[in-house]
Enzyme design. Structure first.
Site, PDB file in Angstrom:
ATOM      1  N   SER A  47      17.973  74.989  19.353  1.00 12.49           N
ATOM      2  CA  SER A  47      16.518  75.096  19.523  1.00 12.49           C
ATOM      3  C   SER A  47      15.934  76.221  18.672  1.00 12.49           C
ATOM      4  CB  SER A  47      16.182  75.345  20.995  1.00 12.49           C
ATOM      5  OG  SER A  47      16.779  76.542  21.442  1.00 12.49           O
ATOM      6  N   LYS A  48      16.787  77.148  18.230  1.00 10.45           N
ATOM      7  CA  LYS A  48      16.305  78.307  17.469  1.00 10.45           C
ATOM      8  C   LYS A  48      15.771  77.923  16.089  1.00 10.45           C
ATOM      9  CE  LYS A  48      17.329  81.388  20.639  1.00 10.45           C
ATOM     10  NZ  LYS A  48      16.267  82.086  21.375  1.00 10.45           N
TER      11      LYS A  48
END
Length: 346
Positions: A47-48
């Site tokens: 998700s980063k």
């Protein structure tokens, strides 16, 4: 710019729009419908990617970042990988201060992606000169033309998930989501996603996942920072020994704490039941769901979305290593070593 014929200009065009996948076997006896938002489908496998791309592009737009500049960040691994990936495409130098708790796999990946890596001791206070926060600050002061992303205190961290993750989940569930379960480290994912979802429907329940050894759950309940809560734990990217301003505590209804051991076994169980090879924090998120189910949190009509933040390949030397699991004392009569499933033919 994305092309209709599915040819992309570069890898960054693949960030976001990750799938929502129904969980079947692991939740077969649970009340409700359970869906995993599988962030490993981002090109950097976590998700980063969302925050790295969003923060860097905003910095470019505001003229903070210029060609040839150096980007500096603190990371437990995934944010660093995403920033290194974006830096390669956009032509920036990348310097990362990494916690020694990060797996060897993650550190090797960062080096492979061209980043300069400083490994800092994990179990020191945030204001210790050796902590990855202080090392990043020092490097920022020393390196001319550098920009310190500082995800823990950067509102753009929340904004990335408010603009993208929240709307994706809302659309994918056709607005029928009743619960969001997400781990909280910097707090950007849960805060931004929760903010968007609660604007659409204030009745959606947002439950954060915290680690034993972290201060976040107690702070949420009391607004007091209690140092006595802090002790070493193994899960990466979950919980904190400080209060990140990138966490919107008002958007979160409650927190559940999970143990290192149960989260590790649950991650392995997800792989064996759903065929999803997920990271340690995904195991933690699912472990929280198991505990919430046992506490009678859900009803048959509920639609529960769980964010699985990253990919299992980041943890080959940790939770997916029988030796590491054994060294932690994580195998017992209930959870026997998986090594018995391997037979060597001589």
């Amino acid at each position: 710019m994305k092309h209709n014929n599915q040819v992309f200009d570069n890898v960054l065009d693949l960030v976001g729009n990750t799938p929502l996948i129904r969980l079947n076997k692991i939740t077969s006896k649970f009340k409700g419908n359970f869906f995993a938002k599988v962030e490993a489908f981002n090109p950097g496998h976590s998700s980063k990617d969302r925050i790295a791309l969003h923060i860097i592009e905003e910095a470019e737009r505001k003229g903070i970042l210029n060609p040839g500049d150096t980007i500096i960040e603190t990371t437990s691994g995934n944010t660093g990988f995403s920033i290194a990936m974006v830096s390669i495409i956009k032509g920036y130098e990348c310097v990362l201060a990494v916690s020694s708790k990060s797996s060897a796999d993650k550190i090797d990946m960062l080096k492979t992606m061209g980043a300069k890596v400083y490994v800092c001791p994990a179990h020191v206070s945030a204001d210790d000169s050796r902590s990855y926060y202080q090392v990043a600050k020092r490097l920022h002061e020393e390196i001319k033309g550098s920009v310190y992303i500082n995800q823990y205190f950067n509102d753009l961290n929340i904004d990335a998930h408010y603009q993208y993750t929240g709307p994706e989940i809302w659309n994918q569930t056709e607005g029928k989501i009743t619960h969001l379960i997400a781990c909280s480290g910097t707090g950007g994912t849960i805060s931004g996603t929760a903010k968007y979802l609660k604007e659409q429907n204030p009745n959606i329940k947002v439950i954060g996942v915290d680690a034993f050894g972290s201060v976040i759950k107690k702070y949420h309940e009391t607004r007091e920072f209690d140092e006595k809560e802090i002790y070493p734990y193994r899960i990466e990217g979950l919980g904190k020994n400080l209060i990140p301003t990138a966490t919107d505590f008002d958007a979160i209804d409650k927190f559940v704490k999970v143990t290192d051991e149960e989260s590790a076994h649950t991650a392995r169980l997800i792989a064996k039941t759903e065929g999803l090879f997920v990271g340690y924090t995904s195991g933690a998120a699912m472990q929280a769901v198991i505990q919430l189910e046992e506490a009678g949190e859900f009803s048959k009509k509920d639609n529960i979305v769980i964010i699985f933040p990253d990919h299992g390949s980041r943890y080959m030397s940790k939770i997916y290593s029988d030796k590491w699991m054994n060294d932690q004392g994580f195998f017992d009569s209930i959870n026997e070593a998986a090594a018995k499933t391997i037979q060597y033919i001589k």
